[in-house]
Design a protein around this motif. Sequence first.
Motif: not given
Length: 322
Positions: A97-101, A104-107, A131-134, A284-299
């Motif tokens: 996902g580095t070409k375009d912020v 990408g996909k949000v799981k 709009p391009e994020v799935s 609750h919203l739950v996230q992993h403390k050390s998870s590496r998110l792709n750019r879509a997930e980070m946004a």
Amino acid sequence: MTDHTNPEKLIRELDWNLLRTFMFIIQEGSITLAAKRLMLRQPSVSQALKRLETRLETVLIDRGPSHFRVTPAGQMLYQECLDIFGSLARTIQTTQGTKDVVTGKVKLALLSRIESPFFDQLLSDFHHENPEVSFDLEVMSSKAVQQAVLEKSVSLGICLVHEQHPMLRYQTLYRSFFGFYCGPGHPLFGQRDLTLDDLAGHSSISFRTDQLWDALRPIALLRAQHRLDDRVIGYTSHLGEAQRMITAGLGFGPLPLHVAERFVARGELWRLPPYGQELPIDIHLVQHKSSRLNRAEMAFSDMIQQRLDTVPLPERTYSAEA
């Protein structure tokens, strides 16, 4: 330390496919089933496990004709494998996902029937801006949601929570209130001014988390105090299926007020005591403390955090009038 047991040498020479095979064996609970999943012959999978145990100089699975038990060393290695392969998958997604912020996909793993105008608006706004994020949304039980986040197979989870895991971060996404309801075929349907004692002896529907030691403890405590848990005839982890059984007349059961009231207005459900809002339940919203998110997930995560910081919990709280 001998050269044979040198950790750096082990890491350098270890066949990572052995770890992947071992992980599948644990997940399937059987070498035979793991072989089917990997589309390999059973002897090949058995040999891979033996090679891994030999290389690590420890027994990972105590197995025999009538038993299959993961040893403490095997459990520890399995958890590390989950973390390794989960992080690797996230890293690959981030690289792609580095070409375009905004691609990408949000799981996302979540409970069934998450009904929250706050969350719906957030999804809408995020899609409008990106709009391009799935999205890949998977419905599962609260326990499975937390496990998926812990294994890093999803980036975010939305679920009920009882005990918090130290590797996960929890925030209240919204708060709802639960009440008891019955369907048109129930003997109490249409009756007014009932008390909790009137519910005693009637069959009921329960969520799997509706236990004194689990996430819906307030409901379970009320059941226990008034002896309403003697005839539970239907269990489910899904809100929609609980409502189905209640509407069909199998028994009374708990539902979120803001979800059920529109069905009450259509004559499909009937509110039972308690009539107030004594049963608050947080989602609750739950996230992993050390998870590496792709750019879509980070946004997406950044937008959620910004909304949680600016929208106070009372505006994310739903009652019967919501």
